[in-house]
Design a protein around this motif. Structure first.
Motif, mmCIF file in Angstrom:
data_model
loop_
_atom_site.group_PDB
_atom_site.id
_atom_site.type_symbol
_atom_site.label_atom_id
_atom_site.label_comp_id
_atom_site.label_asym_id
_atom_site.label_seq_id
_atom_site.Cartn_x
_atom_site.Cartn_y
_atom_site.Cartn_z
ATOM 1 N N ALA A 323 59.289 19.515 38.675
ATOM 2 C CA ALA A 323 58.605 18.390 38.055
ATOM 3 C C ALA A 323 57.387 18.846 37.252
ATOM 4 O O ALA A 323 57.150 18.371 36.136
ATOM 5 N N ALA A 324 56.624 19.773 37.808
ATOM 6 C CA ALA A 324 55.403 20.230 37.130
ATOM 7 C C ALA A 324 55.713 20.914 35.808
ATOM 8 O O ALA A 324 55.048 20.669 34.791
ATOM 9 N N VAL A 348 51.328 30.428 32.452
ATOM 10 C CA VAL A 348 51.964 30.940 33.657
ATOM 11 C C VAL A 348 52.139 29.756 34.596
ATOM 12 O O VAL A 348 51.171 29.123 34.998
ATOM 13 N N PHE A 349 53.385 29.436 34.915
ATOM 14 C CA PHE A 349 53.670 28.251 35.715
ATOM 15 C C PHE A 349 53.648 28.572 37.208
ATOM 16 O O PHE A 349 54.219 29.567 37.640
ATOM 17 N N PRO A 350 53.013 27.704 38.002
ATOM 18 C CA PRO A 350 53.115 27.860 39.462
ATOM 19 C C PRO A 350 54.411 27.236 39.961
ATOM 20 O O PRO A 350 54.971 26.339 39.329
ATOM 21 N N TYR A 351 54.895 27.719 41.082
ATOM 22 C CA TYR A 351 56.089 27.175 41.718
ATOM 23 C C TYR A 351 55.714 26.683 43.112
ATOM 24 O O TYR A 351 54.994 27.368 43.840
ATOM 25 N N ILE A 362 52.740 32.205 41.892
ATOM 26 C CA ILE A 362 52.516 32.260 40.454
ATOM 27 C C ILE A 362 52.458 33.730 40.055
ATOM 28 O O ILE A 362 51.956 34.574 40.807
ATOM 29 N N GLY A 363 53.011 34.044 38.890
ATOM 30 C CA GLY A 363 53.029 35.432 38.435
ATOM 31 C C GLY A 363 54.184 36.210 39.041
ATOM 32 O O GLY A 363 55.154 35.649 39.555
ATOM 33 N N ALA A 420 49.856 25.607 50.981
ATOM 34 C CA ALA A 420 50.104 26.704 50.032
ATOM 35 C C ALA A 420 50.203 26.207 48.601
ATOM 36 O O ALA A 420 49.719 26.854 47.668
ATOM 37 N N THR A 421 50.822 25.033 48.398
ATOM 38 C CA THR A 421 51.003 24.525 47.039
ATOM 39 C C THR A 421 49.686 24.066 46.414
ATOM 40 O O THR A 421 49.597 23.947 45.188
ATOM 41 N N GLU A 422 48.694 23.773 47.216
ATOM 42 C CA GLU A 422 47.350 23.467 46.695
ATOM 43 C C GLU A 422 46.554 24.751 46.493
ATOM 44 O O GLU A 422 45.860 24.929 45.491
#
Length: 480
Positions: A323-324, A348-351, A362-363, A420-422
């Motif tokens: 979604a992000a 650079v997209f986070p997952y 990320i990365g 972790a996602t935050e």
């Protein structure tokens, strides 16, 4: 009834995250925008069958089972025993209704017109919208396809509602089964495995690859697999399903025969291997496009298709299908067609993966850096060494920093555990700004917070570099 023609600057097909963001972005730049979707699907797969329902169920699971508190209060602790499917769906239904209202209001305030019905192309600039006997034609100077995906349903799988299901149909179950086979160890299959196992369902997860989610850092994937086994999940890795069948009757069992001649049995089976782009009904040939064998569309770096005025964004273009990232793709596509940008911004997209425990990154990961021949060092912080980790009763979580040993530039951040996602977004900011891990050493973080993990991990990594440097410069030991 006769067709009516209306001209727009942008026609958006699909109201998921990519479509929403593209529509509002173009509208803010003064464009005349129409957003097309089915009346019962405002918000797309994200709101109705994907991101929001699964995460709402996950929150209900975490709360009702009390699983996060068991390290303190004991393995038998729970807010409620004998959790039902109705318990899990209650929060889900509330959140979905609220999100639909939010999206409708957002479109109204942005001046985006919404048309409800099934869309298909008549020609490269004209889209036909049908709802029952009502038919409308709209023309767009530009078109954005953001129709998302749907679960793959191979013809050799005998789907039967309530027994052999896809991930969408899981939300239609009346009762929680006592046992379930989940075929597919990707993000969807693994997330639902965690949730169902936490509420007491006996889950067997079958994955043809040797480990779950191969794009995840090996150390985190191994940690997740350990936690799954600890929850009672039976992992069948490196195994493929050759045949699925069901015995007769409402109480019949589902049998999954593996290529290795093992036979698995359960009350229910969920097939979660792959998703298909929802492009079948679009009549793409009429606009000069063709989808691949999985219904996906090919795009360039600014999300233009082979027909330059037609863009595509979101899950329909494939990985990473989050979604992000879909939101950003919609923004970039709309900005490009509005002539606000000429090329895609570097990002650079986070997952975020909402397993239990959650994973985010990320990365680059270790296996990618190794394949590239890139030197790197690792800094690690474990939640059990952080006061906040003890307060949250999560001794298993960890944060991992990958950085260049000479420049100290941050190359990757990987986290598993509560929040972790935050937590990942701090690393995202530092990586995007091109800063070194010295930032974490020199910064002051609130105490007690998980953000302290960055300082601990950075110091750990720098200590490793210093130790390695001392060993290189130390004089060789004299022979006796």
């Amino acid at each position: 009834m006769p067709l009516t023609h209306t001209q727009y600057d942008l026609v958006v097909i699909g109201s998921g995250p990519a479509g929403q963001k593209a529509a509002t972005t173009a509208a803010k730049h003064g464009k005349h925008v129409v957003l097309i979707d089915r009346a019962d699907s405002v918000g797309g797969v994200c709101i109705h069958t994907g991101t929001i329902p699964s995460k709402a169920i996950r929150e209900a699971v975490l709360h009702l089972t009390g699983i996060r508190e068991r390290a303190v209060y004991g393995a038998s602790y729970a807010v409620k025993h004998n959790i039902t499917m109705e318990d899990l769906l209650y929060r889900c239904q509330h959140v979905v209704k609220t999100e639909v209202d939010v999206i409708r209001e957002q479109m109204y305030r942005s001046g985006v017109r919404m048309i409800f019905g099934t869309a298909s192309f008549i020609d490269p600039h004209t889209v036909r919208v049908q709802r029952g006997d009502d038919v409308v034609q709209v023309r767009g100077h530009n078109v954005l396809i953001a129709v998302g995906t749907q679960p793959a349903r191979p013809s050799n799988v005998p789907f039967t509602l309530g027994k052999i299901i896809d991930s969408n149909e899981l939300l239609l179950l009346k009762d929680l089964p006592k046992s379930m086979i989940i075929v597919g160890g990707g993000v969807i299959g693994t997330e639902y495995t965690c949730m169902l196992a936490a509420v007491g369902v006996e889950v067997t997860l079958v994955e043809s690859r040797p480990k779950l989610m191969e794009f995840v850092d090996d150390e985190l994937a191994e940690s997740l697999q350990f936690r799954l086994r600890d929850m009672g999940v039976r992992l069948r890795l490196g195994e493929s399903v050759s045949k699925i069948e069901m015995t007769d009757g409402p109480h019949g069992l589902v049998y999954a025969s593996l290529a290795s001649n093992k036979v698995l049995r359960a009350e229910t089976l969920m097939y979660a291997i792959g998703r298909q782009g929802a492009t079948d009904g679009l009549e793409l040939a009429n606009c000069g496009l063709a989808a691949d064998n999985r219904g996906r569309l090919k795009v360039n770096e600014v999300y233009q298709t082979d027909v330059p005025h037609i863009y595509a964004a979101g899950d329909v273009i494939g990985f990473p299908a989050l979604a992000a990232t879909s939101i950003e793709q919609g923004r970039v596509a709309a900005s490009h067609l509005c002539r606000e940008i000429s090329e895609a911004p570097s990002a650079v997209f986070p997952y975020g993966i909402y397993t239990i425990p959650e994973i985010s990154m990320i990365g680059a990961n270790e296996q990618q850096l190794t394949a590239q021949g890139m030197p790197y060092e690792v800094g690690l912080a474990r939640y059990r060494d952080i006061a906040r980790g003890q307060l949250m009763s999560d001794p298993h979580g960890c944060l991992k920093l990958l950085f260049h040993p000479s420049s100290r530039r941050l190359l990757g951040v990987h986290a598993i555990g509560t929040g972790a996602t935050e937590l990942i977004h701090i690393g995202q900011a530092v990586m995007t700004a091109g800063m070194t891990i010295d930032y974490f050493v020199e910064s002051v973080f609130n105490y007690p917070t998980l953000a302290e993990c960055y300082k601990v991990a950075a110091n750990d990594g720098l200590n490793r570099v210093a130790t390695a440097s001392q060993l290189q410069t130390a004089p060789p030991a004299q022979a006796a």
